[in-house]
Design an enzyme around this catalytic site. Structure first.
Site, PDB file in Angstrom:
ATOM      1  N   SER A 120       0.923   4.056   1.878  1.00  0.00           N
ATOM      2  CA  SER A 120       0.765   4.766   3.318  1.00  0.00           C
ATOM      3  C   SER A 120       2.152   4.848   3.672  1.00  0.00           C
ATOM      4  O   SER A 120       2.871   3.881   3.241  1.00  0.00           O
ATOM      5  CB  SER A 120      -0.087   4.225   4.198  1.00  0.00           C
TER       6      SER A 120
ATOM      7  N   LYS B  58      -3.079  -8.248  11.164  1.00  0.00           N
ATOM      8  CA  LYS B  58      -4.245  -8.066  11.530  1.00  0.00           C
ATOM      9  C   LYS B  58      -5.555  -7.690  10.633  1.00  0.00           C
ATOM     10  O   LYS B  58      -6.395  -7.738  10.791  1.00  0.00           O
ATOM     11  CB  LYS B  58      -4.468  -6.998  12.816  1.00  0.00           C
ATOM     12  N   ASP B  59      -4.843  -7.180   9.281  1.00  0.00           N
ATOM     13  CA  ASP B  59      -5.703  -6.745   8.313  1.00  0.00           C
ATOM     14  C   ASP B  59      -6.312  -8.152   7.553  1.00  0.00           C
ATOM     15  O   ASP B  59      -7.370  -7.972   6.740  1.00  0.00           O
ATOM     16  CB  ASP B  59      -5.239  -5.824   7.378  1.00  0.00           C
TER      17      ASP B  59
ATOM     18  N   VAL C  50      -1.506   7.076  10.599  1.00  0.00           N
ATOM     19  CA  VAL C  50      -0.973   7.327  12.263  1.00  0.00           C
ATOM     20  C   VAL C  50      -0.672   8.845  12.196  1.00  0.00           C
ATOM     21  O   VAL C  50      -0.829   9.713  13.209  1.00  0.00           O
ATOM     22  CB  VAL C  50       0.358   6.487  12.333  1.00  0.00           C
TER      23      VAL C  50
ATOM     24  N   ARG D 148     -12.608  -2.590  19.044  1.00  0.00           N
ATOM     25  CA  ARG D 148     -12.223  -3.283  20.440  1.00  0.00           C
ATOM     26  C   ARG D 148     -11.689  -2.285  21.220  1.00  0.00           C
ATOM     27  O   ARG D 148     -11.760  -2.520  22.475  1.00  0.00           O
ATOM     28  CB  ARG D 148     -11.014  -3.893  19.773  1.00  0.00           C
ATOM     29  N   ARG D 149     -11.124  -1.220  20.920  1.00  0.00           N
ATOM     30  CA  ARG D 149     -10.495  -0.147  21.645  1.00  0.00           C
ATOM     31  C   ARG D 149     -11.648   0.668  22.224  1.00  0.00           C
ATOM     32  O   ARG D 149     -11.420   0.822  23.393  1.00  0.00           O
ATOM     33  CB  ARG D 149      -9.464   0.480  21.119  1.00  0.00           C
TER      34      ARG D 149
ATOM     35  N   ARG E  94      -3.932  10.962  12.842  1.00  0.00           N
ATOM     36  CA  ARG E  94      -4.502  10.835  14.067  1.00  0.00           C
ATOM     37  C   ARG E  94      -3.611  11.467  15.266  1.00  0.00           C
ATOM     38  O   ARG E  94      -4.383  12.174  16.173  1.00  0.00           O
ATOM     39  CB  ARG E  94      -4.376   9.433  14.436  1.00  0.00           C
TER      40      ARG E  94
ATOM     41  N   ARG F 234     -10.829   7.860  11.777  1.00  0.00           N
ATOM     42  CA  ARG F 234     -10.193   7.249  10.734  1.00  0.00           C
ATOM     43  C   ARG F 234      -8.886   8.124  10.546  1.00  0.00           C
ATOM     44  O   ARG F 234      -8.488   9.126  10.716  1.00  0.00           O
ATOM     45  CB  ARG F 234     -10.896   7.170   9.615  1.00  0.00           C
ATOM     46  N   GLY F 235      -8.149   7.494   9.443  1.00  0.00           N
ATOM     47  CA  GLY F 235      -6.866   8.169   9.180  1.00  0.00           C
ATOM     48  C   GLY F 235      -5.475   7.421   9.438  1.00  0.00           C
ATOM     49  O   GLY F 235      -5.651   6.457  10.150  1.00  0.00           O
TER      50      GLY F 235
ATOM     51  N   ARG G 229       0.801  -1.429  -0.026  1.00  0.00           N
ATOM     52  CA  ARG G 229      -0.008  -0.073   0.090  1.00  0.00           C
ATOM     53  C   ARG G 229       0.990   1.283   0.138  1.00  0.00           C
ATOM     54  O   ARG G 229       2.073   1.194   0.421  1.00  0.00           O
ATOM     55  CB  ARG G 229      -0.983   0.002   1.343  1.00  0.00           C
TER      56      ARG G 229
ATOM     57  N   CYS H  14     -12.500  -8.474  11.811  1.00  0.00           N
ATOM     58  CA  CYS H  14     -11.809  -7.664  12.647  1.00  0.00           C
ATOM     59  C   CYS H  14     -12.326  -6.529  13.269  1.00  0.00           C
ATOM     60  O   CYS H  14     -11.874  -5.678  13.997  1.00  0.00           O
ATOM     61  CB  CYS H  14     -10.427  -7.089  11.675  1.00  0.00           C
TER      62      CYS H  14
END
Length: 309
Positions: free
Chosen positions: A12, A79-80, A148, A127-128, A151, A145-146, A10, A240
Protein backbone atom coordinates in the site's frame (compact mmCIF):
# COMPACT_ATOMS: atom_id res chain seq x y z
CA UNK A 1 30.40 -3.01 -0.06
CA UNK A 2 27.75 -4.64 2.11
CA UNK A 3 24.83 -6.22 0.28
CA UNK A 4 21.59 -4.24 0.68
CA UNK A 5 19.41 -5.23 3.60
CA UNK A 6 16.02 -6.56 2.45
CA UNK A 7 13.14 -4.66 4.07
CA UNK A 8 9.76 -6.39 3.74
CA UNK A 9 6.74 -4.14 3.33
CA UNK A 10 3.10 -4.27 2.34
CA UNK A 11 2.42 -2.75 -1.06
CA UNK A 12 0.00 0.00 0.00
CA UNK A 13 1.05 3.62 -0.49
CA UNK A 14 1.12 4.13 3.28
CA UNK A 15 3.20 1.01 3.97
CA UNK A 16 5.66 1.95 1.22
CA UNK A 17 5.95 5.49 2.57
CA UNK A 18 6.58 4.22 6.10
CA UNK A 19 9.10 1.62 4.93
CA UNK A 20 10.99 4.07 2.72
CA UNK A 21 11.23 6.46 5.64
CA UNK A 22 12.73 3.69 7.81
CA UNK A 23 15.07 2.58 5.00
CA UNK A 24 16.36 6.13 4.52
CA UNK A 25 16.80 6.62 8.28
CA UNK A 26 18.73 3.37 8.65
CA UNK A 27 21.03 4.17 5.73
CA UNK A 28 21.62 7.67 7.13
CA UNK A 29 22.40 6.29 10.60
CA UNK A 30 24.51 3.27 9.65
CA UNK A 31 25.57 3.62 6.01
CA UNK A 32 23.94 0.30 5.09
CA UNK A 33 21.91 0.31 1.84
CA UNK A 34 18.34 -1.00 2.07
CA UNK A 35 16.04 -2.36 -0.64
CA UNK A 36 12.26 -2.71 -0.29
CA UNK A 37 10.66 -6.11 -0.91
CA UNK A 38 6.88 -6.01 -1.41
CA UNK A 39 4.85 -8.73 0.31
CA UNK A 40 1.10 -9.22 -0.27
CA UNK A 41 -0.86 -9.99 2.93
CA UNK A 42 -4.26 -11.58 3.45
CA UNK A 43 -5.56 -8.25 4.76
CA UNK A 44 -4.66 -6.59 1.45
CA UNK A 45 -6.63 -9.21 -0.51
CA UNK A 46 -9.83 -8.94 1.54
CA UNK A 47 -12.63 -6.37 1.51
CA UNK A 48 -14.11 -7.62 4.79
CA UNK A 49 -14.38 -5.23 7.76
CA UNK A 50 -11.23 -5.12 9.90
CA UNK A 51 -13.16 -6.39 12.94
CA UNK A 52 -14.02 -9.59 11.02
CA UNK A 53 -10.52 -10.10 9.62
CA UNK A 54 -8.95 -10.49 13.06
CA UNK A 55 -5.71 -9.42 14.67
CA UNK A 56 -2.50 -9.82 12.68
CA UNK A 57 -4.07 -10.10 9.22
CA UNK A 58 -1.65 -7.50 7.80
CA UNK A 59 1.32 -8.98 9.65
CA UNK A 60 1.45 -12.76 9.16
CA UNK A 61 2.79 -12.76 5.58
CA UNK A 62 5.61 -10.39 6.55
CA UNK A 63 6.50 -12.59 9.51
CA UNK A 64 6.45 -15.73 7.36
CA UNK A 65 8.85 -14.03 4.93
CA UNK A 66 11.13 -13.14 7.85
CA UNK A 67 11.20 -16.68 9.19
CA UNK A 68 11.82 -18.07 5.68
CA UNK A 69 14.78 -15.65 5.33
CA UNK A 70 13.19 -14.02 2.26
CA UNK A 71 13.63 -10.62 3.95
CA UNK A 72 15.96 -9.35 6.69
CA UNK A 73 13.56 -7.11 8.57
CA UNK A 74 10.01 -5.75 8.37
CA UNK A 75 8.19 -2.54 9.24
CA UNK A 76 4.72 -2.86 10.77
CA UNK A 77 2.16 -0.34 11.93
CA UNK A 78 2.55 -1.28 15.59
CA UNK A 79 -1.19 -1.31 16.25
CA UNK A 80 -1.56 -4.13 13.67
CA UNK A 81 0.65 -6.50 15.70
CA UNK A 82 -0.94 -9.18 17.89
CA UNK A 83 -0.19 -8.49 21.56
CA UNK A 84 1.57 -11.84 22.05
CA UNK A 85 5.22 -11.74 20.95
CA UNK A 86 6.22 -14.04 18.09
CA UNK A 87 8.75 -16.74 19.04
CA UNK A 88 11.95 -16.29 17.07
CA UNK A 89 11.26 -12.65 16.16
CA UNK A 90 12.28 -9.45 17.94
CA UNK A 91 11.03 -5.84 17.87
CA UNK A 92 14.46 -4.28 17.38
CA UNK A 93 13.31 -0.67 17.22
CA UNK A 94 10.35 1.64 17.77
CA UNK A 95 11.23 4.87 15.91
CA UNK A 96 10.02 8.32 16.96
CA UNK A 97 6.23 8.08 17.03
CA UNK A 98 4.02 10.23 14.84
CA UNK A 99 1.15 12.12 16.46
CA UNK A 100 -1.08 9.28 17.74
CA UNK A 101 -4.36 11.21 17.58
CA UNK A 102 -7.26 10.61 15.23
CA UNK A 103 -8.08 13.12 12.51
CA UNK A 104 -11.28 14.30 10.83
CA UNK A 105 -11.48 15.02 7.13
CA UNK A 106 -14.83 16.71 6.50
CA UNK A 107 -16.54 18.51 3.65
CA UNK A 108 -16.45 22.31 3.64
CA UNK A 109 -13.69 22.39 6.28
CA UNK A 110 -16.11 21.48 9.08
CA UNK A 111 -15.07 20.29 12.55
CA UNK A 112 -16.73 17.34 14.28
CA UNK A 113 -19.13 19.47 16.33
CA UNK A 114 -20.00 21.61 13.28
CA UNK A 115 -21.30 18.62 11.29
CA UNK A 116 -25.11 18.87 11.09
CA UNK A 117 -27.20 16.15 12.75
CA UNK A 118 -27.69 13.25 10.34
CA UNK A 119 -24.32 13.74 8.63
CA UNK A 120 -22.77 10.53 7.30
CA UNK A 121 -19.35 9.90 8.87
CA UNK A 122 -17.24 6.90 7.90
CA UNK A 123 -14.60 4.99 9.86
CA UNK A 124 -13.27 1.45 10.01
CA UNK A 125 -12.42 0.88 13.67
CA UNK A 126 -14.95 -0.34 16.22
CA UNK A 127 -13.15 1.87 18.77
CA UNK A 128 -13.86 5.00 16.71
CA UNK A 129 -17.45 3.95 15.95
CA UNK A 130 -18.16 3.42 19.68
CA UNK A 131 -16.65 6.79 20.65
CA UNK A 132 -18.51 8.63 17.89
CA UNK A 133 -21.77 7.16 19.20
CA UNK A 134 -20.74 8.11 22.76
CA UNK A 135 -20.46 11.79 21.77
CA UNK A 136 -24.20 11.88 21.09
CA UNK A 137 -23.93 14.12 18.03
CA UNK A 138 -26.71 12.32 16.07
CA UNK A 139 -24.30 11.42 13.27
CA UNK A 140 -24.88 8.47 10.92
CA UNK A 141 -21.77 6.37 11.50
CA UNK A 142 -20.85 4.15 8.54
CA UNK A 143 -18.24 1.35 8.75
CA UNK A 144 -15.77 1.65 5.84
CA UNK A 145 -12.67 -0.17 4.55
CA UNK A 146 -9.94 0.94 2.20
CA UNK A 147 -6.67 2.81 2.18
CA UNK A 148 -6.20 6.42 3.26
CA UNK A 149 -6.60 7.80 -0.26
CA UNK A 150 -9.85 5.93 -0.99
CA UNK A 151 -11.32 6.94 2.39
CA UNK A 152 -10.56 10.61 1.85
CA UNK A 153 -11.99 10.37 -1.70
CA UNK A 154 -15.35 9.38 -0.20
CA UNK A 155 -15.50 12.89 1.29
CA UNK A 156 -13.52 15.08 -1.10
CA UNK A 157 -13.56 13.09 -4.37
CA UNK A 158 -15.86 13.56 -7.40
CA UNK A 159 -18.12 10.69 -6.26
CA UNK A 160 -18.15 11.62 -2.57
CA UNK A 161 -20.85 9.83 -0.57
CA UNK A 162 -19.85 10.80 2.98
CA UNK A 163 -19.77 14.09 4.88
CA UNK A 164 -16.64 13.13 6.83
CA UNK A 165 -14.22 10.34 7.72
CA UNK A 166 -12.19 9.72 10.88
CA UNK A 167 -8.79 8.07 10.46
CA UNK A 168 -5.37 8.01 12.11
CA UNK A 169 -3.62 11.36 11.71
CA UNK A 170 -0.25 9.62 11.33
CA UNK A 171 -1.20 7.87 8.10
CA UNK A 172 -2.55 11.04 6.52
CA UNK A 173 0.63 12.93 7.46
CA UNK A 174 2.96 10.18 6.18
CA UNK A 175 1.21 10.37 2.79
CA UNK A 176 1.69 14.13 2.63
CA UNK A 177 -2.03 14.96 2.88
CA UNK A 178 -2.06 16.75 6.25
CA UNK A 179 -3.52 19.90 4.64
CA UNK A 180 -6.81 18.02 4.09
CA UNK A 181 -7.32 17.36 7.81
CA UNK A 182 -10.08 19.64 9.06
CA UNK A 183 -9.64 18.77 12.75
CA UNK A 184 -7.17 16.78 14.82
CA UNK A 185 -9.36 15.20 17.49
CA UNK A 186 -8.59 15.84 21.14
CA UNK A 187 -7.99 12.54 22.97
CA UNK A 188 -10.65 13.63 25.47
CA UNK A 189 -13.16 13.27 22.60
CA UNK A 190 -11.55 10.36 20.78
CA UNK A 191 -8.94 8.32 22.64
CA UNK A 192 -6.59 6.66 20.11
CA UNK A 193 -5.92 2.97 19.59
CA UNK A 194 -3.05 1.47 21.59
CA UNK A 195 0.22 2.09 19.66
CA UNK A 196 -1.48 4.27 17.01
CA UNK A 197 1.06 6.33 15.07
CA UNK A 198 3.96 4.07 16.08
CA UNK A 199 6.00 1.75 13.86
CA UNK A 200 7.57 -1.55 14.90
CA UNK A 201 10.77 -2.69 13.19
CA UNK A 202 11.05 -6.46 13.49
CA UNK A 203 13.82 -8.92 12.66
CA UNK A 204 14.88 -12.45 13.54
CA UNK A 205 15.87 -12.68 17.20
CA UNK A 206 19.00 -14.70 16.41
CA UNK A 207 20.35 -12.08 13.95
CA UNK A 208 22.47 -10.35 16.61
CA UNK A 209 24.27 -8.03 14.18
CA UNK A 210 21.00 -6.74 12.70
CA UNK A 211 19.39 -6.40 16.14
CA UNK A 212 22.32 -4.15 17.09
CA UNK A 213 22.20 -2.21 13.82
CA UNK A 214 18.44 -1.53 14.00
CA UNK A 215 18.75 -0.30 17.59
CA UNK A 216 20.10 2.95 16.10
CA UNK A 217 16.49 3.78 15.12
CA UNK A 218 14.93 3.12 18.53
CA UNK A 219 13.31 6.08 20.32
CA UNK A 220 13.09 5.16 24.01
CA UNK A 221 10.20 7.50 24.98
CA UNK A 222 8.09 6.22 22.05
CA UNK A 223 8.85 2.60 23.01
CA UNK A 224 7.90 3.25 26.64
CA UNK A 225 4.57 4.86 25.71
CA UNK A 226 3.67 2.04 23.31
CA UNK A 227 4.77 -0.60 25.84
CA UNK A 228 2.37 0.83 28.44
CA UNK A 229 -0.54 1.02 25.97
CA UNK A 230 -0.04 -2.48 24.61
CA UNK A 231 0.44 -4.02 28.06
CA UNK A 232 -2.97 -2.61 28.94
CA UNK A 233 -4.45 -4.06 25.76
CA UNK A 234 -2.82 -7.46 26.26
CA UNK A 235 -4.12 -7.70 29.83
CA UNK A 236 -7.62 -6.86 28.64
CA UNK A 237 -7.13 -9.54 25.96
CA UNK A 238 -9.26 -7.54 23.61
CA UNK A 239 -7.33 -7.73 20.36
CA UNK A 240 -7.47 -4.80 17.96
CA UNK A 241 -11.15 -5.01 17.00
CA UNK A 242 -12.67 -4.55 20.46
CA UNK A 243 -13.55 -1.03 21.60
CA UNK A 244 -10.41 -0.42 23.66
CA UNK A 245 -8.48 2.85 23.58
CA UNK A 246 -5.26 4.02 25.24
CA UNK A 247 -2.94 7.00 25.13
CA UNK A 248 0.35 7.33 27.04
CA UNK A 249 2.29 10.56 27.32
CA UNK A 250 5.73 11.14 28.78
CA UNK A 251 6.28 14.30 30.79
CA UNK A 252 8.86 15.58 33.21
CA UNK A 253 7.94 14.85 36.80
CA UNK A 254 9.56 15.95 40.03
CA UNK A 255 11.82 12.89 40.01
CA UNK A 256 12.49 12.53 36.27
CA UNK A 257 10.26 11.44 33.42
CA UNK A 258 6.79 10.08 34.14
CA UNK A 259 4.30 8.18 32.00
CA UNK A 260 0.69 9.33 32.14
CA UNK A 261 -1.49 6.55 30.70
CA UNK A 262 -5.18 6.96 29.94
CA UNK A 263 -7.31 3.96 29.04
CA UNK A 264 -10.91 3.39 28.08
CA UNK A 265 -13.23 0.54 27.23
CA UNK A 266 -16.41 1.58 25.44
CA UNK A 267 -19.49 -0.49 24.65
CA UNK A 268 -19.89 -0.86 20.87
CA UNK A 269 -23.02 1.31 20.88
CA UNK A 270 -21.23 4.02 22.86
CA UNK A 271 -23.84 3.96 25.61
CA UNK A 272 -21.44 2.95 28.38
CA UNK A 273 -17.74 3.48 28.98
CA UNK A 274 -15.09 3.05 31.65
CA UNK A 275 -12.26 5.61 31.51
CA UNK A 276 -9.34 5.62 33.96
CA UNK A 277 -5.69 6.67 34.16
CA UNK A 278 -2.41 5.81 35.90
CA UNK A 279 1.06 7.29 36.20
CA UNK A 280 4.50 5.83 36.78
CA UNK A 281 8.06 5.77 35.49
CA UNK A 282 9.05 4.76 31.92
CA UNK A 283 10.99 1.81 33.35
CA UNK A 284 7.70 0.46 34.71
CA UNK A 285 5.76 1.04 31.47
CA UNK A 286 4.49 -2.54 31.15
CA UNK A 287 3.45 -2.71 34.79
CA UNK A 288 1.54 0.59 34.50
CA UNK A 289 -0.40 -0.83 31.56
CA UNK A 290 -1.21 -4.06 33.36
CA UNK A 291 -2.30 -2.19 36.48
CA UNK A 292 -4.57 0.15 34.49
CA UNK A 293 -6.15 -2.84 32.76
CA UNK A 294 -6.84 -4.41 36.17
CA UNK A 295 -8.38 -1.12 37.33
CA UNK A 296 -10.59 -1.02 34.22
CA UNK A 297 -11.73 -4.60 34.77
CA UNK A 298 -12.45 -3.89 38.45
CA UNK A 299 -14.59 -0.96 37.30
CA UNK A 300 -16.68 -3.24 35.07
CA UNK A 301 -14.90 -3.00 31.71
CA UNK A 302 -15.36 -6.73 31.12
CA UNK A 303 -19.13 -6.22 30.96
CA UNK A 304 -18.66 -3.82 28.00
CA UNK A 305 -16.50 -6.09 25.87
CA UNK A 306 -19.26 -8.27 24.54
CA UNK A 307 -20.32 -8.33 20.91
CA UNK A 308 -18.42 -6.04 18.55
CA UNK A 309 -20.60 -6.91 15.58
Amino acid sequence: MNAPLRLGTRGSALALAQSQQVADSLTAATGRPVELVRIVTAGDRSNAPVAQLGVGVFVSALREALIANEIDFAVHSYKDLPTLPHPGLHIAAVPLREDPRDALVARDGLTLTELPAGSAIGTGAVRRIAQLHALGLQLQVTPIRGNVDSRIARVLGPEADLDAVVLARAGVVRLGRAAEITETLDPMLMLPAPAQGALAIECRADDADLVELLAALDHAPSRAAVTAERAMLATLEAGCSAPVAAHAELAEGEEGDEIYLRGAVISPDGARAVRLSRTGTPADAAEIGKALAADLLDAGADTLMGSTE
